[in-house]
Design an enzyme around this catalytic site. Structure first.
Site, PDB file in Angstrom:
ATOM      1  N   GLU A  82       0.824  -1.211   0.000  1.00  0.00           N
ATOM      2  CA  GLU A  82       0.000   0.000   0.000  1.00  0.00           C
ATOM      3  C   GLU A  82       0.857   1.259   0.000  1.00  0.00           C
ATOM      4  O   GLU A  82       0.565   2.225  -0.709  1.00  0.00           O
ATOM      5  CB  GLU A  82      -0.935   0.001   1.219  1.00  0.00           C
TER       6      GLU A  82
ATOM      7  N   ASP B 242     -11.385   5.913  -2.896  1.00  0.00           N
ATOM      8  CA  ASP B 242     -10.240   6.578  -3.521  1.00  0.00           C
ATOM      9  C   ASP B 242     -10.710   7.220  -4.822  1.00  0.00           C
ATOM     10  O   ASP B 242     -11.907   7.252  -5.126  1.00  0.00           O
ATOM     11  CB  ASP B 242      -9.082   5.595  -3.740  1.00  0.00           C
TER      12      ASP B 242
ATOM     13  N   TYR C 126      -6.665   6.234   4.592  1.00  0.00           N
ATOM     14  CA  TYR C 126      -6.849   5.330   3.454  1.00  0.00           C
ATOM     15  C   TYR C 126      -6.011   4.062   3.629  1.00  0.00           C
ATOM     16  O   TYR C 126      -6.508   2.941   3.473  1.00  0.00           O
ATOM     17  CB  TYR C 126      -6.479   6.024   2.138  1.00  0.00           C
TER      18      TYR C 126
END
Length: 305
Positions: free
Chosen positions: A45, A148, A130
């Site tokens: 990520e 997103d 996020y």
């Protein structure tokens, strides 16, 4: 407060089932989709934040070969981690620093076990909302609906959701099936990544939402504005990377020997001179990446260990 139901078809279950079936039948096979290891997913990520996914694969595999566990990363020299980031052009170097510090927190404060909720993960250094939600979803199937840029584009086109963060979040949350954040968030991001791109490929990608999609019906594929990535060539980000690479090679250098290796047009008293370089180095020092010291009449820079 947004009423999500007003934007969604009556048969929401059919919408959900269509997307999950589409995703499970065929999707891009990234290696981090084959694991539920929170450390491996966190690395993917963080790497993916400014880098195309296809380019992340080799960097992710090499990173895990070098530091296979969170304990290995915590024990690593931070300069080596930052150097890896620079060598693989993975974006801002402070992300490497934060990833290293997060690993230390997991080991020292959590006994090597990652928190399992978005709230707990967000307490780790450099882990924003996020990223925390993505790790909670993909490692522990315990996340909220991901929102997103791709997801916003999908919802805006498919269900005519207004360009408003509260509206996007409300509709995304309403759509996600309870207890299925892992498959759902992967699926809806995949939809935005391969079918509902800026230039849509509805039929080519077999979009599962065509029968409900407002954009497909009206042939109006506008979408919310997407911020453009600043040019890398000549950017401050590129200069920061050059500083890190140069100091890895030379250990330490005074400004007037470092400067020409960063910019060919470096001139001590010029626009890109000592003042410009000192400001750049000061930013890196604030990020914990570089140390500055005075040696006689000169300022000397070196990587922080």
């Amino acid at each position: 407060m947004t009423d999500a139901a007003e934007y969604l078809p009556e048969d929401t279950d059919a919408v959900r089932e269509a997307l999950i079936e589409w995703y499970e039948a065929d999707h891009r096979e990234y290696p981090w989709r084959q694991t539920d290891d929170a450390y491996e997913i966190l690395v993917s990520e963080v790497m993916s934040q400014q880098t195309q996914l296809d380019r992340v694969v080799s960097a992710w595999e090499e990173f895990l070969a070098e530091w296979p566990t969170v304990e290995d990363l915590a024990a690593a020299n931070r300069a080596d981690v930052v150097g890896f980031w620079t060598d693989h052009s993975l974006g801002y170097n402070n992300r490497a620093k934060y990833l290293h510090e997060a690993a230390n927190e997991v080991v020292s404060e959590h006994g090597g076990e990652f928190p399992e909720t978005p709230e707990g993960l967000q307490e780790l250094m450099g882990v924003g909302p996020y990223t925390a939600n993505a790790v909670a979803s993909f490692a522990f199937n315990n996340g909220d609906a991901v929102v997103d840029t791709n997801v916003k584009r999908v919802l805006y086109r498919a269900f005519d959701v207004p360009d408003s963060d509260p509206a996007f979040e409300a509709v995304a949350s309403e759509l996600m099936p309870d207890g299925e954040s892992r498959v759902w968030n992967n699926a809806i991001m995949e939809l935005g990544g391969v079918a509902c791109e800026k230039k849509p490929k509805c039929d080519e990608a077999g979009c599962p939402w065509r029968e409900w999609c407002h954009a497909y019906e009206t042939n109006d594929f506008t979408a919310p504005d997407v911020p453009t990535q600043p040019e890398f060539e000549g950017s401050r980000r590129q200069m920061r990377g050059r500083v890190i690479s140069t100091l890895r090679e030379f250990d330490e250098l005074p400004l007037d020997k470092l400067g020409p290796r960063i910019r060919v047009d470096y001139s001590p008293g010029g626009e890109y001179g000592r003042e410009w370089l000192h400001e750049l180095l000061s930013d890196l020092a604030e990020d914990g990446l570089v140390e500055l010291r005075e040696h006689g009449d000169e300022t000397v820079a070196r990587l922080q260990n």
